[in-house]
Write an enzyme that holds these catalytic residues in place. Structure first.
Site: not given
Ligand code: GUN
Length: 291
Positions: A53, A97, A120
């Protein structure tokens, strides 16, 4: 013969579009969009996703902040960090995350995020507006799936879409997005999960099958109708001593046996994963433009 839904390629096109917009912003003498990412602990998968990211931000000219905390951070301290990001005008959007350590309540954390900065799209306001078909920051992974269907011009109207998995992050929102009265909606949607008795029979009727349950190789060839579109959201790490990293990513679909039956199928890796990151960049740009 099935065609690959190349998320890696489509995500690269979206990054080019984002980079173009960032260049226009710079030409106007304004600061670029900024994404912050909170990571707690040292889960290998989470660290890799966060690194991707941060890298994606750099590629499109966004700035990013990585805030890393040890596994034993208290919920209270994490909530204070979130409050600080909510109040930081130099940060347009941020994510925490997931998963978080067991002593931290994920829902409390998600609800602490200012929904205008929730790139998100997991905050109840964004999730609720998504269900109602209202403009908002849409959940990132389901948005990436819809975008992938759109770029390959895959029709959803009147099709039977079967979603396996009812998670808050993928199953619930993608089912609702496919129901919307939109260009890549208007599907008849069935959601299957661990308590669905006749799951195989339901999957066999799917024109579009979305596997988002997190069980490696769960979807076998006999569960898939000839000509179906198969979207694999699974990304489980499997030990693989032949790889330098010691592992490989495994999807929820038995790709080798399922692919010959499909019209389209996403690979793992290189399918939905890169599209989630592309959605995150687009949501960050959207949050930036709000100001
Ligand atoms: N863990 C697995 N997929 C995601 C996601 O799309 N966003 C976040 N914040 N954590 C994750």
């Amino acid at each position: 013969m099935s065609k690959c839904l190349d998320g890696k390629y489509i995500a690269s096109l979206i990054r080019q579009e984002m980079a173009g917009e960032t260049a226009e912003i710079a030409a106007q003498g304004k600061r670029p969009p900024c994404l912050a990412v909170i990571i707690v602990g040292h889960d290998g998968g989470s660290e890799a996703y966060v690194a991707n990211k941060v890298k994606a931000c750099a590629e499109v000219g966004f700035t990013s902040k990585r805030l890393a905390f040890e596994e034993d951070i208290t919920e209270d301290l994490l909530l204070k960090q979130i409050a600080a990001l909510n109040n930081d005008d130099s940060v347009d959007g941020f994510i925490v995350q997931l998963p978080l350590p067991r002593h931290i309540n994920e829902q409390t954390v998600i609800e602490a995020i200012d929904y205008h900065k929730d790139v998100d799209g997991l905050h109840p306001i964004n999730m609720g507006k998504t269900v109602l078909g209202l403009p908002c920051l849409h959940p990132a992974t389901p948005s990436g799936i819809i975008e992938l269907l759109d770029r390959y011009d895959i029709q959803t109207e009147g099709k039977h879409a079967v979603v396996i998995g009812r998670s808050d992050i993928v199953g619930k929102p993608i089912a609702n997005m496919l129901l919307q009265k939109t260009r890549r909606g208007n599907a008849t949607v069935t959601v299957c999960h661990s308590r669905t008795p006749n799951l195989t029979e339901i999957c066999q009727t799917a024109d579009i099958l979305i596997a988002a349950l997190g069980k490696p190789l769960f979807v076998k060839a006999d569960m898939v109708k000839d000509g179906a579109v198969v979207i694999d959201v699974g990304t489980t790490r499997i030990a693989d001593p032949t790889r330098k990293s010691g592992y490989r990513l495994c999807g929820d679909v038995d790709y080798d046996n399922v692919a010959p039956k499909c019209s389209y199928i996403t690979p793992v890796p290189g399918g939905v994963g890169p599209m989630t990151i592309a959605s995150l960049l687009r949501n960050t740009m959207q949050a930036y433009k709000r100001k």
